[in-house]
Enzyme design. Structure first.
Site, PDB file in Angstrom:
ATOM      1  N   GLY A 173      -0.643  -3.689   2.239  1.00  0.00           N
ATOM      2  CA  GLY A 173      -0.114  -3.881   3.580  1.00  0.00           C
ATOM      3  C   GLY A 173       1.341  -3.464   3.657  1.00  0.00           C
ATOM      4  O   GLY A 173       1.797  -2.620   2.878  1.00  0.00           O
ATOM      5  N   CYS A 174       2.061  -4.038   4.594  1.00  0.00           N
ATOM      6  CA  CYS A 174       3.474  -3.722   4.812  1.00  0.00           C
ATOM      7  C   CYS A 174       4.251  -3.760   3.502  1.00  0.00           C
ATOM      8  O   CYS A 174       4.292  -4.785   2.823  1.00  0.00           O
ATOM      9  CB  CYS A 174       4.061  -4.714   5.804  1.00  0.00           C
TER      10      CYS A 174
END
Length: 215
Positions: free
Chosen positions: A56-57
């Site tokens: 993810g981020c």
């Protein structure tokens, strides 16, 4: 990124033919780690090993790893796609095939790869395909990018263990890709150790509540 505004096509991988062409010159990045002061780029000490994780981020993902004792240096970047030397904007367009990833360089005598895998699995939901929480796109997919057969074997074994734990909690199939590491492209200086520079910065990274054994 809000799912309300995300374009569905960003969740579809481009092909090598349709991906952006990129550039021959690397984009400018930081020279040193903002927290530890270690050099970001290789060569690294000969007793170090490395792996690349996508969960993810990458702002929040990187912080998970730089805090671990035994980790020599971390850096955020782009990998597992097609476009050479991509920019952040190009990766976010969904047209490079790259994932937002964290390079982790570590001392195996101080922290095991199994421990790194435990942090990886515990820090995100690996069953969401081309998204992580509200962040939708191929650049948010779950991935472990390995540099040795031993790492690959440990990653695959841990995936089986985690799948059993997630199934028991009602989650679906793990979508994490476990493949040989491809070229790692350093992200722009702005993104390196972002949450150390911006403690109140947002990064929607969340796990499933499992605790993964790393003995």
């Amino acid at each position: 990124m809000s799912l309300f505004y995300a374009k569905p096509e960003k969740a579809k991988m481009p092909t090598e033919k349709t991906a952006l062409k990129g550039r021959n010159v690397p984009i400018e990045t930081a020279a040193e780690h903002f927290v530890s002061g270690m050099p970001l780029a290789p060569p690294y000490p000969s007793n170090m090993q490395q792996c690349v994780f996508g969960l993810g981020c990458f702002w929040g993902a990187e912080r998970k790893f730089w805090q671990l004792p035994g980790v020599y240096v971390t850096a955020v970047g782009y990998s597992a796609g097609f476009t050479p030397n991509p920019t952040y904007e190009e990766v976010c367009s969904g047209s490079t095939g790259h994932n937002e990833v964290v390079l982790v360089v570590y001392n195996p005598s101080q922290v095991s790869f199994k421990k790194l895998l435990a942090v990886f699995w515990e820090s995100h939901n690996p069953t969401q395909g081309m998204r992580q929480g509200n962040d939708l796109g191929t650049q948010y997919r779950s991935g472990v990018y390995v540099y040795s057969d031993e790492q690959a074997e440990q990653a695959e074994h841990s995936k089986q263990v985690v799948q059993a734990m997630l199934t028991e909690k009602g989650y679906g199939e793990i979508t994490t890709e476990i493949i040989k590491a491809k070229e790692f492209y350093f992200a722009e200086a702005y993104h390196q150790q972002y949450l150390a520079k911006n403690p109140n910065g947002y990064c929607g990274l969340g796990g499933t509540g499992i605790v993964v054994p790393c003995d």
